[in-house]
Enzyme design. Structure first.
Site, short mmCIF file in Angstrom:
data_model
loop_
_atom_site.label_atom_id
_atom_site.label_comp_id
_atom_site.label_asym_id
_atom_site.label_seq_id
_atom_site.Cartn_x
_atom_site.Cartn_y
_atom_site.Cartn_z
N ARG A 1 0.82 -1.21 0.00
CA ARG A 1 0.00 0.00 0.00
C ARG A 1 0.85 1.27 0.00
NH1 ARG A 1 -3.79 -0.71 4.88
NH2 ARG A 1 -1.85 -1.61 5.66
N ASN B 1 -6.37 -3.02 1.71
CA ASN B 1 -6.23 -4.49 1.71
C ASN B 1 -7.62 -5.09 1.89
OD1 ASN B 1 -3.45 -4.58 1.55
ND2 ASN B 1 -3.17 -4.69 3.78
#
Ligand SMILES: [Fe+3]
Ligand SMILES: [Mg+2]
Ligand SMILES: [Zn+2]
Ligand SMILES: [Zn+2]
Lengths: 334, 807
Positions: free
Chosen positions: B28, B46
């Site tokens: 990320r 996620n």
């Protein structure tokens, strides 16, 4: 011996072999069934024990015993490990045609003598002769009746974590003796079968350790199999110690050469006993006091590990899984 | 250029789905950094399927983001797919990382433990940063993963880092998307993290000269340098270390660990130290310095020698480089190699528990460099070897497991499957979403601790991967503890069980590793190993199978020879030699022709009458068509491990080490020992017949031919015969039919033998076969679970198709 052809004469001959061998021991032998006085039986205890087993062994005669002795002691021991006093036996014999009468007579006499020594009476029996190849020389089936003393509750599922596990002497003698006799293994060591009746020993044990949880005879599959059966039924783990496991040097050497694990070798006079830890000393002393208990030892303990799992602390310090075998011992190493 | 650009200039919103190992690896923040730089609006999060990116911007810029993710993902990530589609929702301006909702984010894959990255290494050695000499430095790009994980989701709370709350400085890094430690679950420092401590195992206090040592880690090295054995609590388990250049220390370690002859692994500070003792090729150097940081088996041909005690009888050394900051700091001042072997008694698994370690290792090492972070999962050091131009994983553990392996085309519909593997070198394998997860090497299941570990790991992996098998797979062997457990589990969970023949599983492992499609034509699998249970109930071990994932046909084999004493015949190679001699030429002929050999005298001193009687009466003397046992027998004939081998494969390893490179390369094939291929009586199966080879070996012994030459001629003859068998079985010369196969797959533990492997490969390639070999999956039984899983998947896919048709 010939199959069928001889008719009554043949049957008489066979009956003669067994009846004369068992003479005096079997009062009801002329009737079709044995008859017991219940009141007399009840003087020994409050429950009847009843068991049967078939005996096939090659060779028929081996160092320390023969098929006849095995057939008597095997059933006597099956009764005794339940805590029963063995009283009566029946005996059914299947004979392959061509068997020599002399050999048959030796077996019958051996059975009679074994019965006398075990204090049991062979009360009924039957013989059949079958075609060559329909059986292997001779098969013997014995059935036994015994009486269990009051208050005794032995059970394969009674073992608790912490209980001590004992055996009554050197392990694997019978299996080794049979293999030696069968294959002529060219070994100098002479190993005799441990074939023996254990009811007296068990009586002494139960007097000394009344809390005994269970007793099992470690015949086919050896103590490894019995320990697994106990661990499974009682849902405990069992750990034994290789250093404490009694083995004759000759059997150790035999196993070394043949690559066999002595824990899986058959015994005919050895039992696995589980007793509460606080009774283990008394149990051991009682076993050691009897001739069939020479070499007795505490070999391990039941525990709280994975239920059904048997392990052995090895001489090298590791802990190895001792599992029940599905077939014969087979290498697993790739 | 103009029109498309104008089209692309329009802003649009796109949803980008990234699948694979993309969680817990800094994915990320990588997206955040790229998106921020490209001035894209949107967010990243996620979820249960991986990472979901939503962006608004110019199409070409969005394409640039995807391109950059593909081209340079974070080091530990492994992307299996990136899918894009139009995005419906409204996006705020700016780019943000959306926090995972607890419970909602199931981890899609857990990473293997990774060697420290170069940035962390630099930090650890930099006296001016706060992590100077901190032995547990790590970041999202490196450090512990599987070894510290206890459950899902992979958060600090589910790892053994849970008892160490982040300090302010670490917390700031953890929360900063621009930082390398953004969401680094295992991050720590001197202030908040675990600490290393040098202790005496017996608990007695001791002091070391504080002024001359930097810290406890450095003091541990001083003890090693003085010749002491020191236990080290490493990443996946305890290790035992001593100075590898001190024969007496190495011998003492061997004696105390009760480890007869099995080679010790070594660790060196850097490649320069390694190169003093071993030859290191470019590929091998890359392996040593890789993220996986395995032990690399190297040729021991450096300018300096290590004591024989390190690796008796073999000419290889297993080296690794420091892969954790602890090891880096420990070896900082050490210019010599250090033995770094697993901390256990022989045959037991590596210890991971502090109390147990103190109880068991104190008799070996008085001192321990330990620490207060628990090891959640035992993971051995991995072992690789460079053979036939590629790296081959021989023991797949730390650094490799549990990285998933893509299944070949056609396996996409495979349901979830759990395969229980073999027995020695136990591993298991999960199939999920068209990928296979092969567990770390666990060892011999007959050892109770190893078995406990295996069961624990089965539960762990099923949890980590949210695995709900539709079927189980296991070996056919009636006594494998793995297969027994599979059978019991299939009963208790009411699941179908696919029982797979051992060598078929080896074959399938090699096919699947090489991406051979589900519906490809069968290939010839040459599977050479010790023993496996055959589908006819006999013991197999040198097999030529025409195989695909669904079925196999046994086309050829090795000569079945009795193994007097069963497993004892494996431990004692003379038994195999004797069985070969009597089965081939017969004892009288051997006695008459070769009675003058020392070998004859040595055999005569053994209890041969008993062994003969056993074979005759079929008492514990199963007949085995094994390649491994042939190696044992030939080794024994040369006096190698004649009485006993101390570890599995020792005789074969020493025989390989003995091979004269000169003979191998220069001598013509004519002198290679003859191993013709007649047909077995009864089954008619072609087999490799060793009689001629034995006459030649014994003849060479009479002529006092050096053992190194005999070993070379044996390897060569065997490889030649194996290639000849392949050619014969291919039936290329039949007029009205095409060749039976054009591809050959090599598997089985015997192919860890470099000489045999390279000889067989080059001969098969010369015959124009396509040769498939193992590299990421071990050729030995460590790969069997993978093959079982593929075979079970093929069966279930077929069964599913049949069901579909029927309904
Ligand atoms: Fe194998
Ligand atoms: Mg069991
Ligand atoms: Zn890092
Ligand atoms: Zn901190």
């Amino acid at each position: 011996l010939a199959h069928g052809g001889g008719g009554k004469a043949m049957k008489d001959l066979i009956d003669d072999v067994f009846i004369s061998a068992f003479a005096g021991a079997a009062p009801e032998v002329l009737e079709d069934q044995a008859r017991f006085n219940l009141a007399m039986l009840a003087t020994h205890g409050d429950r009847l024990a009843f068991t049967t087993d078939s005996f096939v062994v090659d060779p028929l005669f081996f160092p320390g015993g023969d098929i006849g002795k095995l057939a008597v002691y095997g059933t006597v021991n099956d009764l005794a490990v339940g805590g029963a006093k063995p009283l009566y036996l029946s005996c059914a014999v299947v004979i392959e045609e061509g068997m020599q009468v002399e050999v048959l007579r030796r077996i019958a006499l051996s059975m009679a003598q074994a019965a006398r020594e075990a204090g049991v009476t062979i009360v009924t029996g039957d013989t059949k002769v079958v075609q060559r190849g329909a059986c292997d020389k001779i098969f013997i089936t014995t059935t036994g009746i015994g009486v269990i003393r009051p208050g005794l509750e032995l059970g394969i599922d009674h073992v608790k974590p912490g209980d001590a596990i004992l055996v009554n002497g050197l392990l694997g003698d019978h299996g080794a003796a049979i293999l030696c006799a069968r294959g002529d293994m060219a070994l100098e060591a002479s190993i005799e079968s441990d074939c023996a009746p254990l009811h007296e020993l068990i009586e002494l044990l139960l007097d000394a350790a009344p809390g005994t949880r269970c007793i099992r005879d470690a015949t086919r599959g050896g103590i490894a199999t019995v320990l697994n059966e106990i661990a499974d039924a009682s849902a405990v783990s069992i750990e034994i110690n290789e250093a404490a496991t009694p083995l004759r040097d000759e059997v150790r050497g035999f196993c070394e050469i043949l690559g066999l694990d002595p824990l899986y070798l058959a015994n005919e006079g050895k039992i696995v006993i589980a007793v509460p830890a606080q009774e283990s000393e008394a149990a051991l002393a009682a076993l050691l006091a009897h001739p069939h208990g020479q070499g007795s030892a505490v070999i391990g303990h039941a525990g709280l590990g994975e239920p059904g799992r048997v392990t052995m602390q090895t001489l090298f310090g590791g802990r190895r899984i001792v599992d029940m075998l599905v077939g014969e011992q087979l290498p697993r190493i790739c | 250029m103009n029109t498309p650009l104008r089209m692309a200039d329009a802003t649009s919103s796109v949803e980008i789905r990234v699948r694979g190992r993309v969680q817990g690896v800094g994915f990320r923040p990588t997206v955040w950094r790229i998106a921020s730089r490209l001035s894209l609006d949107g967010d990243v999060l996620n979820d249960s399927q991986g990472v979901l990116i939503r962006v608004r911007g110019v199409a070409s810029t969005i394409a640039a983001l995807v391109e950059e993710l593909r081209a340079s993902p974070p080091p530990l990530a492994e992307i299996t797919a990136i899918e894009t589609r139009p995005c419906e929702g409204e996006l705020e301006s700016g780019f943000v990382i959306v926090d995972s909702e607890t419970g909602a984010h199931a981890r899609t894959e857990i990473s293997p433990d990774a060697a420290m990255c170069s940035v962390c290494a630099t930090e650890t050695l930099d006296p001016f940063v706060r992590r100077f000499r901190y032995p547990f430095t790590n970041c999202t790009h490196c450090g512990p993963r599987l070894s510290i994980v206890g459950g899902v989701p992979y958060d600090r709370a589910t790892t053994t880092m849970a008892p160490f709350p982040l300090c302010q400085a670490c917390g700031a890094e953890y929360r900063d998307p621009a930082d390398r430690r953004f969401h680094a679950e295992a991050t720590a420092c001197h202030v908040c993290g675990p600490a290393a401590r040098l202790i005496r195992f017996d608990g007695r206090a001791f002091s070391f000269e504080q002024h001359s040592m930097l810290d406890d880690v450095d003091a541990a090295l001083s003890l090693i340098q003085k010749g002491e054995i020191v236990a080290i609590k490493a990443l996946g388990g305890y290790q035992l270390a001593c100075d590898a250049t001190r024969p007496e220390a190495v011998a003492l370690l061997r004696q105390r660990k009760r480890r007869d002859a099995k080679p010790f692994a070594l660790m060196a500070r850097d490649l320069d130290v390694v190169r003093r003792y071993a030859m290191v090729s470019e590929a091998e150097a890359m392996a040593l310095e890789s993220r996986e940081a395995p032990i690399v088996l190297l040729a021991a041909t450096g300018p300096e020698d290590l004591p024989d005690e390190i690796a008796p009888g073999v000419k290889t050394l297993g080296f690794m480089l420091p892969s954790t900051p602890l090891h880096l700091l420990l070896l900082r001042r050490m210019g010599r190699p250090v033995v770094m072997t697993s901390g256990n008694l022989s045959d037991e698994p590596q210890l991971i528990d502090d109390v147990e370690a103190a109880a068991k290792l104190s008799a070996i090492a008085p001192f321990a460099l330990t620490h207060n972070r628990d090891i959640a999962n035992r993971i051995d050091d991995s072992l690789v070897r460079h053979m036939g131009g590629r790296l081959r994983v021989l023991r797949r553990a730390r650094g490799y497991a549990p990285a998933s392996i893509q299944l070949p085309p056609g396996f996409e519909p495979a349901p979830e499957i759990l395969a229980y593997g073999a027995e020695l070198k136990a591993t298991f394998c999960l199939i999920k979403d068209g990928r296979a997860v092969l567990s770390q090497h666990q060892g011999d299941l007959e050892d109770a601790l190893t078995y406990d570990d295996y069961r624990k790991n089965l539960v762990l992996y099923r949890g980590l991967f949210d695995h709900r098998p539709a079927a189980l797979a296991a070996d056919l062997h009636p006594e494998y503890l793995s297969a027994k457990l599979a059978r019991a589990t299939a009963r208790s969970e009411n699941l179908p069980l696919v029982e797979v023949q051992h060598h078929h599983a080896h074959a399938a492992a090699c096919l699947a590793e090489n991406g051979r499609p589900l519906n490809a034509d069968p290939a010839l699998a040459i599977v050479l190993d010790g023993l496996g249970y055959g589908s006819d109930g006999a013991i197999w071990g040198g097999e030529f199978l025409l195989a695909d994932y669904r079925r196999f046909e046994r086309l050829g084999t090795f000569k079945p020879v009795a193994m007097p004493g069963g497993a004892q015949a494996i431990r004692e190679p003379w038994r195999n030699l004797h069985a070969h001699v009597t089965a081939e030429m017969g004892w009288p002929a051997f006695a008459m022709n070769f009675g003058e050999l020392d070998l004859f005298a040595a055999l005569t001193a053994k209890p041969l009458a008993s062994v003969d009687a056993m074979i005759k009466a079929s008492v514990n003397s199963p007949s085995a068509s094994s390649c491994g046992r042939l190696f044992d027998a030939v080794a024994a004939a040369l006096g190698i491990c004649f009485d006993r081998q101390a570890y599995e494969g020792e005789a074969a390893a020493r025989l390989e080490a003995m091979v004269s490179a000169g003979t191998l390369e220069e001598e013509g094939d004519a002198l290679a020992y003859p191993l013709p291929i007649p047909n077995l009586q009864g089954s008619g199966l072609p087999y490799i017949e060793p009689l001629g080879m034995w006459n030649a070996v014994f003849g060479d012994l009479i002529l006092k031919t050096p053992a190194s030459v005999i070993a070379a001629r044996f390897h060569k003859g065997l490889a030649k015969s194996i290639a000849a068998m392949a050619l014969k079985l291919a039936r290329r010369d039949e007029e009205d039919a095409p060749a039976r196969f054009d591809t050959v797959a090599l598997s089985g533990g015997c192919f860890h033998n470099k000489v045999l492997f390279e000889q067989v490969v080059s001969r098969l390639e010369k015959l124009d076969f396509v040769v498939l070999t193992h590299s990421r999956v071990p050729a030995n039984d460590g790969g069997v679970a993978f093959g079982q899983a593929a075979i079970a998947a093929a069966h279930l896919i077929d069964a599913g198709r049949v069901r579909q048709k029927a309904s």
